[in-house]
Design an enzyme around this catalytic site. Structure first.
Site, PDB file in Angstrom:
ATOM      1  N   LYS A  60      -2.255   3.709   7.108  1.00  0.00           N
ATOM      2  CA  LYS A  60      -0.819   3.523   7.377  1.00  0.00           C
ATOM      3  C   LYS A  60      -0.565   3.461   8.877  1.00  0.00           C
ATOM      4  O   LYS A  60       0.153   2.591   9.368  1.00  0.00           O
ATOM      5  CB  LYS A  60      -0.005   4.704   6.816  1.00  0.00           C
ATOM      6  CG  LYS A  60       0.095   4.755   5.325  1.00  0.00           C
ATOM      7  CD  LYS A  60       1.082   5.854   4.908  1.00  0.00           C
ATOM      8  CE  LYS A  60       0.792   6.291   3.492  1.00  0.00           C
ATOM      9  NZ  LYS A  60       1.760   7.270   2.963  1.00  0.00           N
ATOM     10  N   LYS A  83      -4.325  14.938   6.461  1.00  0.00           N
ATOM     11  CA  LYS A  83      -3.543  15.326   5.287  1.00  0.00           C
ATOM     12  C   LYS A  83      -3.869  16.750   4.905  1.00  0.00           C
ATOM     13  O   LYS A  83      -4.987  17.216   5.136  1.00  0.00           O
ATOM     14  CB  LYS A  83      -3.892  14.412   4.101  1.00  0.00           C
ATOM     15  CG  LYS A  83      -2.870  14.448   2.993  1.00  0.00           C
ATOM     16  CD  LYS A  83      -1.685  13.582   3.364  1.00  0.00           C
ATOM     17  CE  LYS A  83      -0.689  13.444   2.265  1.00  0.00           C
ATOM     18  NZ  LYS A  83       0.172  12.271   2.490  1.00  0.00           N
TER      19      LYS A  83
HETATM   20  N1  GLU Z   1       3.626  12.456   3.796  1.00  0.00           N
HETATM   21  C1  GLU Z   1       4.117  11.212   4.287  1.00  0.00           C
HETATM   22  C2  GLU Z   1       3.120  10.112   4.016  1.00  0.00           C
HETATM   23  O1  GLU Z   1       2.295  10.229   3.152  1.00  0.00           O
HETATM   24  C3  GLU Z   1       4.553  11.294   5.743  1.00  0.00           C
HETATM   25  C4  GLU Z   1       3.510  11.666   6.725  1.00  0.00           C
HETATM   26  C5  GLU Z   1       4.070  11.918   8.115  1.00  0.00           C
HETATM   27  O2  GLU Z   1       5.265  11.767   8.286  1.00  0.00           O
HETATM   28  O3  GLU Z   1       3.277  12.265   8.977  1.00  0.00           O
HETATM   29  O4  GLU Z   1       3.162   9.062   4.594  1.00  0.00           O
END
Ligand code: GLU
Length: 428
Positions: free
Chosen positions: A108, A120
């Protein structure tokens, strides 16, 4: 949580599912790196997180007993910059899942071009059955347990499944106490008053909506009047249903973990949002429900799985009756199902692109914390739209030019930055 030797069949299935999520992520990473011309050693480096910490967190429960929870923090790759990603509280969290999710965060961040790698965290717990003081003690205990490997320039947590801005506030406070200085940049998704950003709460849903608009344009679908089905009614699914409804689309189906609601003429989303609980449960208040399985197969223009992983599989991909599938959840479609949808000319916008709005505004929040200067909601939303529109076009065009599906294209765009940074640092 039962020890690994005494897993129930349901727990065994869960572990197998999560392990297969990790495997399929590794398969697509491999394919993407090969297409980009990288050698095997790059895959060897990027197929697993660089760091994985398992912690055990003792928590005093309200009845005086002590419960020991297991938590994880995975840091996939810190070649580009600090790692970044949410922490989920869920009874079905597994080590493999947290690893896969950290890799997805790297993708991402690469796709929306943020100066981060992926991280994570997760704790095996069921916050639906815990009191607020118990959740607070667990959140603080987790931060104490992982404090050595996280920080504003190391690894920056955020909300994820069943965690929210209050939990981020407790975590930020605990970290600031440990370090003995106020550290808002340690975590994102905080309440506004503690250094949160305008627009963060709704950012994931807004990112999905922008992807829906971009996909609809390319497929010649008018969003006004389009039939939309949303699986899941939590943070992402709830706001998403609302924004789609507000933009004139007809949301004909929604669901939660217990069932689904369907109305061919469009559901009253405002009313449903008013009566859902804080975990997104609403269908238990209705008699005429359908199953989640039936919901996914409803005829519609746009289907948005916004709940959990492994929902569109080899078993139902042939019966999906949508023109576009936009993945707001992490990992809702298996690799076989991705192939089947592509064969059936259903455009699939993959999770690593569609759900990147959250981390994008998290990045804006972190920048504002570092600057000590805060933006208006309008500034945040304009910047978010620019980022997602550009990233969508980049992935879509890569898919067209390379003649691959959008998932593989997204992986190619996302992993390239990690591979290049690792190379420039002299690691490979
Ligand atoms: N938990 C969200 C995701 O999976 C946001 C992660 C974030 O904002 O760092 O993209």
């Amino acid at each position: 949580m039962a020890a690994t030797t005494t897993l129930t069949n349901e727990q065994k299935n869960n572990h197998a599912n999560k392990a297969s999520l990790l495997e399929s992520t590794q398969t697509v990473i491999h394919e993407a790196l090969t297409k980009l011309g990288y050698k095997e050693e790059t895959h060897e480096l990027l197929k697993e997180p660089l760091r994985m910490l398992t912690v055990r967190i003792p928590v005093k429960m309200d009845d005086g007993s002590v419960k020991v929870f297991t938590g994880y923090r995975a840091q996939h790759c810190d070649a580009v910059g600090p790692t970044k990603g949410g922490v989920r509280f869920h009874p079905e969290v597994t080590e493999e899942e947290v690893k896969a999710l950290s890799i997805w965060m790297s993708l991402k961040c690469g796709i929306v071009d943020l100066p981060y790698g992926g991280g994570k965290g997760g704790i095996i717990c069921d916050p639906r059955e815990m009191s607020f003081p118990e959740i607070e003690r667990l959140s603080r205990g987790y931060v104490r347990a992982i404090s050595q490997i996280v920080g504003p320039t190391k690894d920056i947590p955020a909300p994820d499944v069943f965690t929210n801005s209050q939990i981020m506030a407790w975590m930020m406070d605990e970290y600031s106490r440990i370090r003995e200085f106020d550290s808002p940049g340690f975590i994102t998704g905080k309440p506004l008053i503690l250094g949160g950003s305008h627009g963060r709460e709704t950012a994931t849903a807004r990112g999905v909506v922008i992807c829906i608009e971009e996909a609809a344009k390319r497929k010649g679908i008018d969003v006004k009047g389009a039939k939309v089905v949303v699986q899941g009614f939590g943070n992402a699914g709830g706001y998403l249903a609302k924004f789609m409804h507000d933009s004139g689309a007809k949301v004909i189906g929604i669901s939660d973990a217990y069932g689904a609601l369907y109305n061919e003429d469009g559901l009253d989303i405002e009313d449903l949002l008013d009566c859902r609980d804080s975990f997104g449960t609403v269908t238990n208040q209705f008699k005429n429900t359908i199953s989640n399985k039936e919901l996914l197969e409803l005829p519609c223009d746009i289907l948005v799985p916004a709940a959990i992983s492994n929902q569109i599989t080899i078993d139902n991909a042939h019966r999906i009756n949508a023109k576009v599938v936009v993945e707001a959840a992490n990992g809702p479609t298996t690799l076989e199902a991705t192939r089947i949808l592509a064969e059936r000319d259903i455009l699939l916008v993959p999770d690593v692109l569609a759900s990147a709005g959250g981390v994008t505004v998290s990045y804006f929040e972190w920048v504002q914390n570092n600057l000590g200067y805060y933006w208006t909601e309008e500034e945040v939303l304009t910047k978010l739209r620019d980022v997602i529109v550009k990233s969508f076009a980049n992935v879509y065009d890569t898919a067209q030019q390379r003649n691959v599906n959008m998932r593989l294209a997204a992986y190619m765009v996302g992993v390239r930055k990690m591979a290049e940074a690792s190379h420039l640092r002299g690691w490979i």
